[in-house]
Write an enzyme that holds these catalytic residues in place. Sequence first.
Site, PDB file in Angstrom:
ATOM      1  N   CYS A  17      -1.452  10.387  -2.085  1.00  0.00           N
ATOM      2  CA  CYS A  17      -0.785   9.653  -1.007  1.00  0.00           C
ATOM      3  C   CYS A  17      -1.484   8.344  -0.702  1.00  0.00           C
ATOM      4  O   CYS A  17      -0.871   7.422  -0.176  1.00  0.00           O
ATOM      5  CB  CYS A  17      -0.739  10.499   0.269  1.00  0.00           C
ATOM      6  N   GLY A  54       8.840  10.142   1.534  1.00  0.00           N
ATOM      7  CA  GLY A  54       7.555   9.618   1.112  1.00  0.00           C
ATOM      8  C   GLY A  54       6.429  10.583   1.435  1.00  0.00           C
ATOM      9  O   GLY A  54       6.650  11.777   1.605  1.00  0.00           O
ATOM     10  N   CYS A  55       5.219  10.063   1.526  1.00  0.00           N
ATOM     11  CA  CYS A  55       4.060  10.898   1.826  1.00  0.00           C
ATOM     12  C   CYS A  55       4.283  11.650   3.131  1.00  0.00           C
ATOM     13  O   CYS A  55       4.654  11.064   4.150  1.00  0.00           O
ATOM     14  CB  CYS A  55       2.811  10.031   1.928  1.00  0.00           C
ATOM     15  N   PHE A  56       4.046  12.960   3.114  1.00  0.00           N
ATOM     16  CA  PHE A  56       4.368  13.760   4.294  1.00  0.00           C
ATOM     17  C   PHE A  56       3.451  13.505   5.488  1.00  0.00           C
ATOM     18  O   PHE A  56       3.782  13.871   6.606  1.00  0.00           O
ATOM     19  CB  PHE A  56       4.419  15.258   3.984  1.00  0.00           C
TER      20      PHE A  56
END
Length: 234
Positions: A17, A54-56
């Site tokens: 990420c 996207g990145c959590f």
Amino acid sequence: MNSLRTFTTALVAAGACAFAVLAVAGSEARVIPPFSSTEAGKPAESEVAVLAGGCFWGVQGVFQHVKGVSNAVSGYAGGEKKTAIYEVVGSGLTGHAESVQITFDPRQISYARILQIYFSVAHDPTQLNRQGPDTGMQYRSAIFPVNEEQARITRAYITQLDSAHVFKSAIVTKIEPARSFFPAEAYHQDYLTLNPNSPYIVYNDLPKIEDLKRLFPDLYRATPALVSGSRRAG
């Protein structure tokens, strides 16, 4: 140069990420029109939504600050249980997307309002198989409806936004029903709150929290609903 090398090393150590954090962050947030149709009655005290954008870390962080949300868990959806492992998902070959399972009170905030925040603050729905500096199928924009009502609202809302040309490009968000959600590893939970000085968080995710506060002041709360329940932001 030494400081740059140290900074780059820290990014690599932080995980996928954090890759390419020096790239330009996501597009400017905006208030988009609310869902123009109606939702079915919501007598239940709790409902779940599963979203990928996207990145959590950032998606989780945004919804932890939304009134009516009691829990937001980072995880994986779209693939099989056996591949729901961070290092494996990072290959982009598992079918999984980094996702967030949001538990909310529909008497306080509707599913359609959850989607409004998702499309306007949490991510850019026009980016295909990427989000900001992160690329790959695991970072795709996707919604995993847990029932037909959610699927109906999602389809109708995307059609509404595309027809009104709210964004410069068409929405590429995938609607993927009947998919299981698998919680991510413990070290990914509450990452934004626990790591506010991480370069990735500072550049990519803290601005989303400020956008939520600025654009949806009636829905913003300063104290996040954390998975751990141990630390609280002021």
